[in-house]
Enzyme design. Structure first.
Site, mmCIF file in Angstrom:
data_model
loop_
_atom_site.group_PDB
_atom_site.id
_atom_site.type_symbol
_atom_site.label_atom_id
_atom_site.label_comp_id
_atom_site.label_asym_id
_atom_site.label_seq_id
_atom_site.Cartn_x
_atom_site.Cartn_y
_atom_site.Cartn_z
ATOM 1 C CB SER A 1 -0.969 -0.053 1.185
ATOM 2 O OG SER A 1 -1.927 0.961 1.089
ATOM 3 C CG HIS B 1 -5.467 -0.353 -1.595
ATOM 4 N ND1 HIS B 1 -5.773 -1.412 -0.775
ATOM 5 C CD2 HIS B 1 -4.547 0.386 -0.917
ATOM 6 C CE1 HIS B 1 -5.079 -1.313 0.368
ATOM 7 N NE2 HIS B 1 -4.326 -0.233 0.287
ATOM 8 C CD GLU C 1 -7.594 -4.189 -1.371
ATOM 9 O OE1 GLU C 1 -8.295 -5.174 -1.045
ATOM 10 O OE2 GLU C 1 -7.852 -3.016 -1.013
#
Lengths: 321, 321
Positions: A137, A179, A206
């Protein structure tokens, strides 16, 4: 075509941006890959949790995860400001690591705390001497030189939908977003490529990782896809757009790559993917002369495929088969 | 490169797929465009509401909207099954129209009721004689020969995420999808292009229309973008994917086109867009010889642009200016 700029110095280690939310309960494919690349049970892993708002909790979670997967030498560090990011003890910890793992959270915090500090420099040095640098992330975004700092979701590319700032520069010529499918960041990455067409847009889903080797080869692992947006040949009026006006972009090249696919960031072309024929062999043309004399017609199997004579491709087989 | 197949017969009318949710309260850009193309206040519009679950309510809404915009000759029809779609009175109504407008709703219902019936044939005939055929949402999808019948959202292309069935075939070589950004249908259109690379994927945002002329030129109107996905050169293993596995697609060409952009569906290339320089003129090289002798240096404006001598482009101006 602009010159492809995605390069890494020879001898550098693998950079492994992860699209967030990597599996921590099931097969843990991504975390196991970090460990494998870092030397297996002999790995020395530093977890940097500066990006996270969860504090020591997230550090402890990763320490336990890596320990559970057989790595005993795991250390967590969490510089909270640039002064702490100058701490010699933290630098020494990074200097002996075989892997640096940066957690998710706020990549603007992570970048403003560590980029251009001794800790940031130590991560770059670790990369250059061959250590793995992985990040999930926010930790994935910061691998870029031109890093996505923030922005909003949605498929339509619009002016100012995304902003960039300076990242660690472990991957040059590549803007990483994460994401990607789950937060519908297609438009934001398109807009960033419109404004930065020298950068290749790399959107990571993800529980998916892009494993980038020193030679500039990117291999996909995990559950989703890595989406690559190449603006080298784009025709755009993005520079005229204002406010919430959608951007005109024509002639982007797009790739969606699931696990096993290998893409060359330097040539910006697919190298290979599971199920693809070998590109180095020319297309086959079969004639009667190609049919081995002792070949027994495999009647049932051919019938089962419903093969027509016009589509049948006959392969040479050794006489013993 | 496969041969581009998006063509329309000469003399055919405009086909106008709309991405759904066109503005019905404000400027009504899209609905006004339907009227303009259909002959202004002299237009004769047939509204077909078969797709909608709202019954006569949606028909009446469009009758009022078109009437409010100055068109008095508006008729609503709503065949509910293939028997009704054979009704000669409905065919006669379509035969005298200058525009056919198909509402949103369920395109599978619309297709199974009208495709291959006298009503469906009358719409095709209206198109061929030069009438406008417009459709919003479901009414947009059915314009394709290979129509998106259903599917789910999400950016990642996956096997069976979208299905096609036979549409009216007013646009050949083009699969239209709608509510494109708003329902995040990128992955579904990518998957359909993977399975049908001879078809150009055309994703239309809400309150946005693709106005396709008989020559195969597509012009964008409205608030969002038209996204075009060209799979002519794609390398894919989509045929090997099963279940929920993401698809490998490499080398797609992508275009995002806001209002005013014109794209040629036959050559699959951008024709023009607001703000783009004229492609037919070669790049300019300015030398001192190009500077008109009486040109007064526009010192303030040049200073305001912060122009450097290396970037200044000097334009010829008539002596009177």
């Amino acid at each position: 075509m602009t010159e492809a700029r995605a390069t890494m110095p020879p001898g550098a280690g693998v950079v492994m941006p992860i699209g967030g939310a990597e599996d921590k309960l099931g097969r843990m494919t991504i975390l196991r890959e970090v460990i494998r690349l870092a030397g297996g049970s002999a790995a020395r892993i530093v977890v940097i949790s500066t990006a996270s708002s969860l504090g020591d909790e997230i550090t402890h979670a990763y320490l336990q995860l890596f320990a559970g997967l057989g790595v005993s030498d795991v250390v967590g560090i969490r510089p909270e400001n640039r002064d702490q990011a100058g701490d010699a003890a933290l630098v020494a910890t990074i200097d002996r690591a075989t892997a640096v793992f940066m957690t998710g959270g706020n990549q603007t915090k992570l970048a403003t705390v560590i980029v251009g500090t001794p800790v940031g420099d130590a991560i770059r040095a670790a990369h250059l001497r061959g250590a793995v640098v992985a990040g999930t992330s926010a930790g994935a975004s910061i691998c870029s030189e031109h890093m996505v700092s923030f922005g909003s979701g949605g498929s339509t590319p619009k002016f100012r939908v995304g902003q960039v700032s300076q990242g660690l520069g472990l991957l040059s010529g590549v803007v990483v977003d994460q994401h990607f499918t789950q937060r519908n960041r297609f438009g934001r990455l398109l807009a960033l490529v419109a404004a930065n067409p020298g950068q290749l847009g790399v959107g990571i889903d993800e529980d998916t990782a892009a494993i980038v080797s020193a030679s500039g080869r990117l291999e996909v692992k995990g559950r989703g896809v890595v989406t690559i947006i190449d603006g080298a040949d784009v025709i755009t009026t993005a520079y005229t757009a204002t406010g919430t006006q959608p951007l005109m972009m024509s002639g982007l090249t797009l790739h969606t790559l699931p696990r096993g696919a290998i893409f060359d960031l330097t040539t910006r072309r697919l190298v290979s993917a599971p199920g693809l024929p070998d590109e180095t062999e020319p297309p086959k043309v079969a004639t009667l002369a190609d049919v081995p004399e002792d070949m027994r017609p495999r009647t049932r199997r051919i019938a089962a495929e419903g093969a027509h004579t016009t589509t049948a491709e006959l392969r040479r087989r050794p006489a013993s088969s």
